[in-house]
Design a protein around this motif. Structure first.
Motif, PDB file in Angstrom:
ATOM      1  N   TYR A 157     -11.865   7.892  -4.930  1.00  0.00           N
ATOM      2  CA  TYR A 157     -10.769   6.964  -5.179  1.00  0.00           C
ATOM      3  C   TYR A 157     -10.779   5.762  -4.243  1.00  0.00           C
ATOM      4  O   TYR A 157      -9.984   4.838  -4.394  1.00  0.00           O
ATOM      5  CB  TYR A 157      -9.423   7.691  -5.073  1.00  0.00           C
ATOM      6  N   HIS A 187      -8.066   1.386  -2.565  1.00  0.00           N
ATOM      7  CA  HIS A 187      -8.102   2.628  -3.320  1.00  0.00           C
ATOM      8  C   HIS A 187      -7.523   2.413  -4.715  1.00  0.00           C
ATOM      9  O   HIS A 187      -6.887   1.386  -4.996  1.00  0.00           O
ATOM     10  CB  HIS A 187      -7.312   3.723  -2.591  1.00  0.00           C
ATOM     11  N   ASP A 189      -5.075   3.769  -8.065  1.00  0.00           N
ATOM     12  CA  ASP A 189      -3.690   4.241  -8.189  1.00  0.00           C
ATOM     13  C   ASP A 189      -3.561   5.759  -8.102  1.00  0.00           C
ATOM     14  O   ASP A 189      -2.466   6.274  -7.858  1.00  0.00           O
ATOM     15  CB  ASP A 189      -3.100   3.796  -9.537  1.00  0.00           C
ATOM     16  N   ILE A 191      -4.095   8.020  -6.018  1.00  0.00           N
ATOM     17  CA  ILE A 191      -3.625   8.719  -4.817  1.00  0.00           C
ATOM     18  C   ILE A 191      -2.241   8.245  -4.373  1.00  0.00           C
ATOM     19  O   ILE A 191      -1.784   8.578  -3.272  1.00  0.00           O
ATOM     20  CB  ILE A 191      -4.620   8.598  -3.649  1.00  0.00           C
ATOM     21  N   LEU A 192      -1.563   7.475  -5.207  1.00  0.00           N
ATOM     22  CA  LEU A 192      -0.194   7.073  -4.890  1.00  0.00           C
ATOM     23  C   LEU A 192       0.775   8.217  -5.191  1.00  0.00           C
ATOM     24  O   LEU A 192       0.565   8.992  -6.129  1.00  0.00           O
ATOM     25  CB  LEU A 192       0.202   5.850  -5.706  1.00  0.00           C
ATOM     26  N   ILE A 199       0.489   6.068  -0.371  1.00  0.00           N
ATOM     27  CA  ILE A 199      -0.477   7.091  -0.737  1.00  0.00           C
ATOM     28  C   ILE A 199       0.042   8.454  -0.285  1.00  0.00           C
ATOM     29  O   ILE A 199       0.869   8.562   0.614  1.00  0.00           O
ATOM     30  CB  ILE A 199      -1.868   6.809  -0.138  1.00  0.00           C
ATOM     31  N   THR A 200      -0.460   9.502  -0.902  1.00  0.00           N
ATOM     32  CA  THR A 200       0.020  10.842  -0.614  1.00  0.00           C
ATOM     33  C   THR A 200      -0.435  11.325   0.766  1.00  0.00           C
ATOM     34  O   THR A 200      -1.432  10.841   1.310  1.00  0.00           O
ATOM     35  CB  THR A 200      -0.499  11.836  -1.667  1.00  0.00           C
ATOM     36  N   ALA A 203      -3.985  12.594   0.639  1.00  0.00           N
ATOM     37  CA  ALA A 203      -5.025  11.570   0.718  1.00  0.00           C
ATOM     38  C   ALA A 203      -5.231  11.130   2.171  1.00  0.00           C
ATOM     39  O   ALA A 203      -6.373  10.933   2.618  1.00  0.00           O
ATOM     40  CB  ALA A 203      -4.655  10.373  -0.156  1.00  0.00           C
ATOM     41  N   ASN A 230      -3.920   3.353   6.181  1.00  0.00           N
ATOM     42  CA  ASN A 230      -3.216   2.415   5.287  1.00  0.00           C
ATOM     43  C   ASN A 230      -1.739   2.270   5.688  1.00  0.00           C
ATOM     44  O   ASN A 230      -0.836   2.656   4.936  1.00  0.00           O
ATOM     45  CB  ASN A 230      -3.329   2.874   3.827  1.00  0.00           C
ATOM     46  N   LYS A 234       0.106   1.321   0.871  1.00  0.00           N
ATOM     47  CA  LYS A 234      -0.957   1.358  -0.133  1.00  0.00           C
ATOM     48  C   LYS A 234      -1.819   0.110  -0.018  1.00  0.00           C
ATOM     49  O   LYS A 234      -1.427  -0.888   0.579  1.00  0.00           O
ATOM     50  CB  LYS A 234      -0.374   1.470  -1.544  1.00  0.00           C
TER      51      LYS A 234
END
Length: 387
Positions: A157, A187, A189, A191-192, A199-200, A203, A230, A234
């Motif tokens: 990703y 990256h 989307d 892993i949002l 991001i999670t 991730a 990040n 994001k």
């Protein structure tokens, strides 16, 4: 940098960063010229922005460079292959604005003189096995690892654009621990989280486990070390869509991460007759051999040239009070054992080869590849003996 306690920070970027994309294109043009014509002259600048690559500058050669095909190849190899990045190798427009070199400059270079006036710096120290400052070496390794896990699809990703930043705490002038690490990577989307704004956590953990942990040694990290991934939340929009790129806009990343002085001239896109590049490589070669010889633990070498004149107008050695013999004596040894003319530098380091695109990413110094001839320490023993 001297003794005392302080924090020092350096950064690096991946090959998909817009400025590094521009550097690679310029150096790929140089390589293509030298592959066909060792006497070719190149001063190539690249500008990248949304959907457009402009290649300009001055080139004199008997060969032919397919600018359109070359640009698309570099953009593709840098990772811009998917439409969601907003900039791809097969859809970007390309403008060729290359002219020929000025005959006024050529007449000075043809007789062996420097291709321009200016000052160039080289540095070496004992902080790492590469004889480079620790912050920039760790930053480069993190950026390289960030690109590697993308290319190997370990973290599929991730996008081509990325940056790293490393802050090292020095105690009594020596690197003691890594204080802060920042990783920013483009990256997709996927892993949002549900909000679509960050991001999670998973991730973030994956990026730390696969990028930071393999690079930074455990003894350099402690409970106070801060790691940011990040930090805006994001980084979906990246590359030339989010920021323009230009050749020569990452000169501190290219050199010593701010730890040493810099002459100000960019390296990429310039053939070895341009002392901005070749004399900077020679200054690093000299500094590294001085440190490897044991004459100093830190060494900053400055060279300065006048356009059309072969010998440097000045040579300065600064060892930051780590020298084992006087700095003036080290300067004498340098003049005795190193040919500092442009022709001498080109011959010593074998610079008329298509070796330059590799230099355009992850630093021009501290590299182990055989083509980086300025990283040799073959003069160290003779310097030590003569001292």
């Amino acid at each position: 940098m001297g003794r005392g306690n302080f924090l020092f920070t350096s950064e690096s970027v991946t090959e998909g960063h817009p400025d590094k994309l521009a550097d690679q294109i310029s150096d790929a043009v140089l390589d293509d010229v030298l592959r066909q014509d060792r006497r070719g002259r190149v001063a190539c600048e690249t500008f990248v922005t949304v959907g457009l690559v402009i290649v300009g500058g001055e080139i004199t050669t008997k060969g032919y460079v397919d600018i359109n095909g070359l640009v698309r190849r570099v953009v593709k190899e840098s990772g811009y292959t998917r439409s969601e990045y907003g900039f791809t190798y097969n859809t970007c427009a390309i403008l060729n604005a290359i002219g020929s070199q000025s005959p006024d400059i050529a007449q000075g270079v043809d007789r062996g003189g420097a291709g321009d006036q200016g000052l160039m710096s080289g540095y070496a120290c004992r902080e790492t096995r590469e004889l480079m400052p620790m912050p920039i070496m760790v930053a480069h390794k993190l950026s390289r690892q960030l690109a590697a896990v993308r290319k190997k699809k370990i973290l599929p990703y991730l996008g081509p654009d990325g940056k790293s930043q490393v802050t090292v705490e020095y105690i009594d002038g020596r690197p003691a621990r890594v204080d802060t690490i920042v990783i920013s990577s483009q990256h997709t989307d996927e892993i949002l989280d549900r909000s679509g704004k960050v991001i999670t956590k998973r991730a973030i953990e994956e990026i730390i486990d696969n990028v930071v942990t393999p690079v930074v040694t455990p003894e350099m990290i402690d409970g106070r070390t801060k790691i940011y991934v990040n930090p805006t939340g994001k980084f979906v929009v990246g590359g030339p869509v989010s920021d323009t790129g230009m050749t020569g806009r990452k000169i501190i990343v290219d050199a010593y991460g701010g730890m040493a002085s810099h002459g100000g001239g960019a390296f990429s896109g310039k053939d070895p007759s341009k002392v901005d590049r070749s004399a900077s490589y020679m200054a690093r070669y000299i500094a590294k051999n001085v440190v490897a010889s044991g004459l100093a633990d830190k060494c900053n070498v400055q060279l300065a040239y006048a356009i059309g004149i072969a010998e440097p107008v000045s040579l300065m050695v600064f060892a930051n009070e780590t020298q084992k013999v006087p700095e003036a004596r080290i300067a004498q040894l340098i003049r005795k054992h190193f040919d500092l003319t442009p022709r001498g530098i080109i011959k010593t380091l074998d610079l008329l080869r298509p070796i330059y695109r590799k230099t355009a990413v992850y630093g021009h110094f501290g590299r182990s590849e055989k083509t980086f001839t300025w990283e040799r320490t073959d003069k160290a023993k003779i310097l030590a003996k003569d001292a």
